[in-house]
Design an enzyme around this catalytic site. Structure first.
Site, PDB file in Angstrom:
ATOM      1  N   THR A 188       0.834  -1.206   0.000  1.00  0.00           N
ATOM      2  CA  THR A 188       0.000   0.000   0.000  1.00  0.00           C
ATOM      3  C   THR A 188       0.874   1.263   0.000  1.00  0.00           C
ATOM      4  O   THR A 188       1.992   1.231   0.494  1.00  0.00           O
ATOM      5  CB  THR A 188      -0.869  -0.055   1.268  1.00  0.00           C
ATOM      6  OG1 THR A 188      -1.776  -1.130   1.110  1.00  0.00           O
ATOM      7  CG2 THR A 188      -1.621   1.221   1.519  1.00  0.00           C
ATOM      8  N   GLY A 218      -9.893  -3.599   3.029  1.00  0.00           N
ATOM      9  CA  GLY A 218      -8.953  -3.516   4.148  1.00  0.00           C
ATOM     10  C   GLY A 218      -9.105  -2.213   4.913  1.00  0.00           C
ATOM     11  O   GLY A 218     -10.110  -1.505   4.806  1.00  0.00           O
ATOM     12  N   THR A 239       0.114   0.912   6.811  1.00  0.00           N
ATOM     13  CA  THR A 239       0.267  -0.227   5.903  1.00  0.00           C
ATOM     14  C   THR A 239       0.481  -1.457   6.764  1.00  0.00           C
ATOM     15  O   THR A 239       1.216  -1.419   7.748  1.00  0.00           O
ATOM     16  CB  THR A 239       1.448  -0.055   4.936  1.00  0.00           C
ATOM     17  OG1 THR A 239       1.614  -1.284   4.218  1.00  0.00           O
ATOM     18  CG2 THR A 239       2.754   0.304   5.627  1.00  0.00           C
ATOM     19  N   GLY A 242      -4.426  -5.604   7.034  1.00  0.00           N
ATOM     20  CA  GLY A 242      -5.599  -4.740   7.128  1.00  0.00           C
ATOM     21  C   GLY A 242      -6.630  -5.144   8.162  1.00  0.00           C
ATOM     22  O   GLY A 242      -7.161  -4.293   8.887  1.00  0.00           O
TER      23      GLY A 242
HETATM   24  N1  ASP Z   1      -3.414  -2.563   4.610  1.00  0.00           N
HETATM   25  C1  ASP Z   1      -3.646  -3.033   3.270  1.00  0.00           C
HETATM   26  C2  ASP Z   1      -4.873  -3.879   3.215  1.00  0.00           C
HETATM   27  O1  ASP Z   1      -5.079  -4.654   4.119  1.00  0.00           O
HETATM   28  C3  ASP Z   1      -2.516  -3.834   2.752  1.00  0.00           C
HETATM   29  C4  ASP Z   1      -1.220  -3.134   2.700  1.00  0.00           C
HETATM   30  O2  ASP Z   1      -0.909  -2.336   3.590  1.00  0.00           O
HETATM   31  O3  ASP Z   1      -0.487  -3.376   1.748  1.00  0.00           O
HETATM   32  O4  ASP Z   1      -5.598  -3.809   2.237  1.00  0.00           O
END
Ligand code: ASP
Length: 322
Positions: A188, A218, A239, A242
């Protein structure tokens, strides 16, 4: 005389700053080729400078975070916009959120496809609709009404991400991006900034998780979970895993520790990332600024693509822990 005025103005000017991230995870030294590492750093630096220049020219924190995130969305290296991961249906479903700390205005979109810059669409939700969060078909209808042109599948195709998906496509598992070990890397992107007026903002954008299904969403587009900004406390972009970041209401938790326990930005961010989220099984990181321009970028994984720059002269572009 001019010299004196210049220095007086500089003295009066508040500290402004920006921090960005491109995901956290099992980023261990030596894992990448030097070329790839240089490419990541260059992309981070370009996004950082784009946002910083806007702040330097007196633009708002919202402008800076939007433009910095757009640069990351346009790079195939990160799991957002162009580089978004594949869903179980071999498509792309993207989520994004932007928030302004002065007004608490926010805009978010979820499960959108074909949109080059989901962060732009979330800003349009914030500024051109009466709502905060639009999802799926409705969000696409809104984009259509605003005249958004849709990119075709080729624009979002990336061989590496397609391979990641092929490896797990017929299974029930889903995977966080940049992962060698399952469930251990996140791609992310996000930006937080404090402008010359001491206003702060946060923006986060993601393609979510490889092989996700059932309209999985997420933390990234959720106000208070993956993205939050309030001038009274902090602007945060997260990030990580999620589901845990939603359960831990991570971004708002940092703000709460600051507001109700009087903690500073660094201590509050650390407490949440290195203690509270770990206790419930979450891994990842966040970037944070406050209205004085202070920056924090804690993570509990091996690494996090990150960069920051402040008008005090401090600058950092890093991937690994030290
Ligand atoms: N937090 C993001 C999600 O769960 C994933 C990520 O941080 O890459 O969609």
């Amino acid at each position: 005389m001019q010299f004196v005025i210049f220095h007086f103005q500089k003295y009066l000017m508040k500290t402004f700053s920006i921090a960005i991230h491109g995901g956290a995870g099992t980023l261990v030294k030596g894992m990448m080729t030097p070329e790839l590492e240089a490419n990541y750093k260059l992309a981070l630096k370009t996004a950082l400078e784009t946002g910083y220049k806007l702040l330097e020219n007196g633009k708002t924190a919202v402008d800076a975070v939007e433009e910095a995130v757009k640069v990351l969305e346009d790079s195939p290296l990160f799991n957002a916009g162009k580089g978004s991961v594949f869903t179980a249906k071999e498509s792309h479903e993207m989520d994004a959120c932007i928030m302004e700390g002065k007004t608490l205005n926010a805009g978010a979109v979820s499960l959108v496809s074909g949109i080059k810059n989901p962060i732009r669409l979330s800003r349009d939700v914030m500024e051109k609709s009466e709502h905060v969060f639009l999802a799926g078909e409705g969000a696409m209808e809104f984009a259509n009404e605003l005249g958004y042109k849709l990119e075709d599948d080729d624009y979002f195709y990336d061989e590496f991400r397609h391979k990641q998906w092929l490896e797990i496509k017929d299974t029930d598992s889903f995977q966080l991006d940049h992962s060698t070990k399952k469930d251990s890397k996140f791609g992310t992107v996000g930006a937080v900034a404090c402008d010359q007026n001491g206003n702060i903002a946060a923006a986060t954008s993601t393609g979510g998780m490889t092989n996700k299904k059932w309209g999985r969403v997420g933390d990234s587009p959720m106000v208070g979970a993956g993205n939050y900004a309030n001038n009274k406390t902090c602007a945060i972009s997260c990030t990580g895993s999620g589901e845990f970041f939603i359960k831990g209401v991570v971004a708002y938790d940092v703000a709460c520790l600051m507001e109700h326990k009087g903690m500073g930005l660094k201590d509050a961010s650390n407490e949440v990332i290195n203690k509270r989220i770990l206790e419930i099984g979450g891994d990842g990181g966040l970037i944070a600024v406050d209205s004085k321009g202070n920056i924090a970028m804690p993570f509990n994984t091996e690494g996090m693509y990150r960069a920051s720059k402040s008008s005090t002269g401090k600058e950092e572009v890093s991937i690994y822990k030290d």
